[in-house]
Design a protein around this motif. Sequence first.
Motif, short mmCIF file in Angstrom:
data_model
loop_
_atom_site.label_atom_id
_atom_site.label_comp_id
_atom_site.label_asym_id
_atom_site.label_seq_id
_atom_site.Cartn_x
_atom_site.Cartn_y
_atom_site.Cartn_z
N GLU A 65 0.81 -1.22 0.00
CA GLU A 65 0.00 0.00 0.00
C GLU A 65 0.84 1.27 0.00
O GLU A 65 0.30 2.37 -0.10
CB GLU A 65 -0.94 0.00 1.21
N LEU A 67 2.45 2.68 2.52
CA LEU A 67 2.06 3.44 3.70
C LEU A 67 3.04 3.16 4.82
O LEU A 67 3.74 2.13 4.82
CB LEU A 67 0.64 3.07 4.14
N GLN A 166 -7.60 2.71 3.91
CA GLN A 166 -6.58 3.59 4.48
C GLN A 166 -6.93 4.03 5.91
O GLN A 166 -6.60 5.14 6.33
CB GLN A 166 -6.34 4.81 3.60
#
Length: 706
Positions: A65, A67, A166
């Motif tokens: 992702e 992140l 998210q």
Amino acid sequence: LSWAPRPRLPPDTAALLASGPDGEMLWLDVTHRPGQAPWVRLMGRYLLPPCKQRWHTCAAFLPQEELLVCGDRRGSLLLFPCSSSSGWATENSIVNIGTDPVVEDSSNELEPSCLLHKRALPLESPLSVLFGLHGKTGVTSVTIHKGYIYSTGRDGVYRQLRLQHQQLEVLQKHRPCKGLQWIEELQFTSDGDLLVLGFHADNFVVWSSRTGENVHCIPCGGGHRSWSYCNSPLAKVFAFIKSGDVMLYHCEAEPCEQQVLLPSLHGREITCVRRLGAVEVPGHATVNVFVTGSEDTTACVLVLSENSRAAVPLARLSDHISSVRTLAFAMGPGDEGFGVEGLSALLFSAGGRAQIECYRLLCAGDAASESAVACQVIHVASHRLDKHWEKKKNRHKLVKMDPETRYMSLSVVPGTSTKQLPTPWKFLAAACSDGSVRIFGLLEAAQKLVLVAESFHHQRCVLKVEAFLHTWAEGERHLLCSAATDGSIAFWDITGPIMDAADALHQAEGEMQPLGECCCPAALLLPLTKVSIALLTEPVSPALGAPLVTMLAHSCGVTSLHIRETPEGRHLVASGSDDGSIHVCLLEVALGRGEAAAGTCLQVLERVSRPCAHAAHVTGIRVLQPDLLLSASVDQRLMLWKRCPGELEPLSTTFFHVPDLAELDCWEVVEAGGELRYYCVLCGQGLEMLCGTASSRTPPPQEAPQ
């Protein structure tokens, strides 16, 4: 400063995170090659939430992702973006920072260079914040494993999380063992074990989640020190600093002389068991999924296969602070499964200290795993009667609930997910040791479990509850049966309280403040909205009203209860007692004269009692067919009964091997040839599964213990 492993990087490059003034955290990629000075690239700037100690303690990159997950000193878990179009463009423009030839005093050259160019990168705010997730003592580690996020802290628990749109979502928390309050790190081994590393008093402890015991316990002086641990098949090494000296503990791997003949499911006796369902796995035999609760304060999700005759744990739930006494499933419309070969259900577990926990279980076939089933557990909600006590004003004027209250039995009210209710609430009935029958409402979307009604009609410990639904052409009625230690059985119509509670919960939009600790224990719990506040100024009538019918079925406590609807629309109620007796009654439900609002009438059409059916407590009973009953007792006999007019006739007796039987669960399976087979699982000092055929005209069922 902290290093964070970052996927898809060359082996000579690592990510360094540095916290500075005003909560600013820098992400630096550091490259080191032999014979050269380190190269540094500034990759990102992040802003930590305001708090007294505003710095990060650990971090990890999510590989796919793009992140960044990090924990801070306040115990919060934060999610940051680590890739964007503008961010990468800025990075490319300053990629040469620190790549110029470095002189001997390179430290003085690099620092101002990074500070001059950092303004070109945006200061990113968190995408998701779980504030104070691990308390005020801080997050100690963040680990990514098989797509899940695991965090540890000095609050004695580690948590499993997932990423949803998210946003960080907590699935469940685990408490490894008593006394291990300072958890530092998690390590996943190649053989599937999870090692929990932490400090207990002045010892470094390595705890195995598979065996449930300490693998290593090394005296080092406590957790306020630098340390490192390495676990390999050849040796275990622990290095630490003590009084300025570097200490090394080295332990070579030795062959284990201890052989486990049969691994245990729990540390103490099993108090309850429920079958979730069967999972079909391609290339494997159908396996049954069960949930057990125990006096060791845990619940275990496991699979039990007829072919392997082995019980394999899938997940262990450790949120209870006292024993787990009872379990219940909610499998309504839309909960029968996910996918073709999966199971989905809400699990309620309850027991000591008036505590209820609710989980969402998702089970699916996984041919690659040892159990052939993969299980995902999501913690939905929890409830304790004394949770709001310390926050109440003038609590010295009120009577506090008994802190030793135990939930003895749970039953999910069926048929509450229909169009008659404005929101998809599920309702749960509970039998309590303080003499009350309580009704709870669950809204899964808001993760709220609230007490909506209660009654102290029995005035003594309530041992069993069973909710059932009566339907006819004009509508349906929600009914409840409760049994107490005096041998009495009461029947309630809870349709009105459930509909009223559902309307009130819907109007309050799920915002409830329980009033269960008020001076009137039999009060209906009303929602507190922003417009009006319900105040109890005088005693009110019990929320459940008076029972429709009360009968004395046994001479002492009712230890087992089951209700089955007959093809004619009537209800058979079977119960077993401490005195070894069995009681069966046939009920007919009808509306009172006049309009439907006139009320519900219950008429007892037939009563059959069998004194001394067993030589000890009857702790399990099931109505298999309108004329067939199955009972199990502490005398380790499983008996099949034929219901005849005015009597119960024994058909067969099977001896089982589980001592101190606590509970029985049954289900039926139609074989390929059309033959109907019955299965039952028994728990107590162990777990056993039996199967066989049952009919009022056939020989006794064949025994097949697991």
